[in-house]
Design an enzyme around this catalytic site. Structure first.
Site, PDB file in Angstrom:
ATOM      1  N   LYS A   1     -62.286 -30.025   2.198  1.00  0.00           N
ATOM      2  CA  LYS A   1     -61.230 -30.838   0.956  1.00  0.00           C
ATOM      3  C   LYS A   1     -60.299 -31.499   1.499  1.00  0.00           C
ATOM      4  O   LYS A   1     -59.339 -31.635   2.221  1.00  0.00           O
ATOM      5  CB  LYS A   1     -60.751 -29.736   0.348  1.00  0.00           C
ATOM      6  CG  LYS A   1     -61.119 -29.165  -1.051  1.00  0.00           C
ATOM      7  CD  LYS A   1     -59.984 -28.072  -1.130  1.00  0.00           C
ATOM      8  CE  LYS A   1     -60.043 -27.955  -3.231  1.00  0.00           C
ATOM      9  NZ  LYS A   1     -59.606 -26.625  -3.717  1.00  0.00           N
TER      10      LYS A   1
HETATM   11  O1  G3P Z   1     -58.670 -25.503  -6.301  1.00  0.00           O
HETATM   12  C1  G3P Z   1     -57.463 -25.788  -6.916  1.00  0.00           C
HETATM   13  C2  G3P Z   1     -57.375 -25.406  -8.328  1.00  0.00           C
HETATM   14  O2  G3P Z   1     -58.472 -24.635  -9.234  1.00  0.00           O
HETATM   15  C3  G3P Z   1     -55.754 -24.924  -8.677  1.00  0.00           C
HETATM   16  O3  G3P Z   1     -55.768 -24.516 -10.094  1.00  0.00           O
HETATM   17  O4  G3P Z   1     -55.204 -23.230 -11.672  1.00  0.00           O
HETATM   18  O5  G3P Z   1     -53.923 -23.960 -10.020  1.00  0.00           O
HETATM   19  O6  G3P Z   1     -54.192 -25.095 -10.852  1.00  0.00           O
HETATM   20  P1  G3P Z   1     -54.554 -24.235 -10.890  1.00  0.00           P
END
Ligand code: G3P
Length: 219
Positions: free
Chosen positions: A83
């Site tokens: 990533k």
């Molecule tokens: O892995 C990246 C993403 O899914 C993060 O989610 O909820 O922290 O915005 P969030």
């Protein structure tokens, strides 16, 4: 649509994998830090549980370091996807690593142009962050729709991985928008099947079944 779990918790990954509908895993530095474990060991264990793609994020911010870190991460297991954040230094790293056969998930995508550039550089996945756009009063799912149109217009093979998914409605909308995959926290995957009418309906069916004489219940 592929279902990925967005976590570094081995317990959550094992539980979701046991349901037989899990296609992959995404992690990020925040999720890994939450588990308080050695990063590479945790990834090795995750890759032994899930056969599909497991995203592991670089924490460097220069092209050279990202390439080096990406190569190291890719050596952990065959199913590691590296990533890389969608920043200027990340684009040549995506190009170089992809040319070496290392699959890249470009993360922190907040605009269609970022996704277009990542696809041109050869990324296997782009991760538009739906929930974080919603958080700032912008329709996050519009980004997924616009990327879908762009990728279809030019036949980009890059897959759209809807990320920052926070609830079951996001999952439905991502599927309707044509996302190739959605990555969700454990609680969201768990909630997908829940419906009060299903529970009430099953309760009634089982109560009615009990009213049938014992002898009539079996063949
Ligand atoms: O892995 C990246 C993403 O899914 C993060 O989610 O909820 O922290 O915005 P969030």
């Amino acid at each position: 649509m592929k279902f990925f779990i967005d976590t570094a918790s081995i317990q959550e990954i094992k539980k979701a994998a046991s349901w037989g509908i899990l296609d992959g895993v995404t992690t990020n530095p925040s999720l890994v830090a939450k588990e308080g474990r050695n990063f590479h060991e945790a990834l090795k264990e995750i890759c032994s549980v899930v056969a599909g793609p497991v995203s592991a994020e670089v924490v460097s911010t220069t092209t050279e370091e990202m390439v080096k870190e990406g190569r190291e991460l890719s050596r952990i297991a065959k199913n590691i996807i590296v990533k890389i954040p969608c920043i200027a230094a990340g684009i040549p790293a995506i190009k170089m690593l992809s040319a070496e056969g290392i699959a890249i998930n470009t993360t922190l995508i907040f605009s269609p142009n970022q996704a277009l550039i990542a696809a041109k550089a050869g990324a296997a996945f782009v991760s538009p962050f739906v929930g974080r756009l919603d958080d700032i009063s912008t329709e996050g799912m519009d980004l997924v729709r616009r990327i879908r149109t762009i990728f279809d217009n030019y036949d980009f093979p890059t897959q759209i991985l809807a990320a920052s998914i926070r609830n079951p409605v996001h999952v439905v909308e991502a599927a309707m928008a044509g996302a190739d995959a959605a990555t969700m926290p454990f609680a969201v995957i768990e909630s997908l099947l829940k419906h009060p009418l299903t529970d009430a309906g099953l309760k009634k069916f089982l109560e009615d079944w009990q009213k049938l004489p014992q002898a009539s219940r079996r063949g």
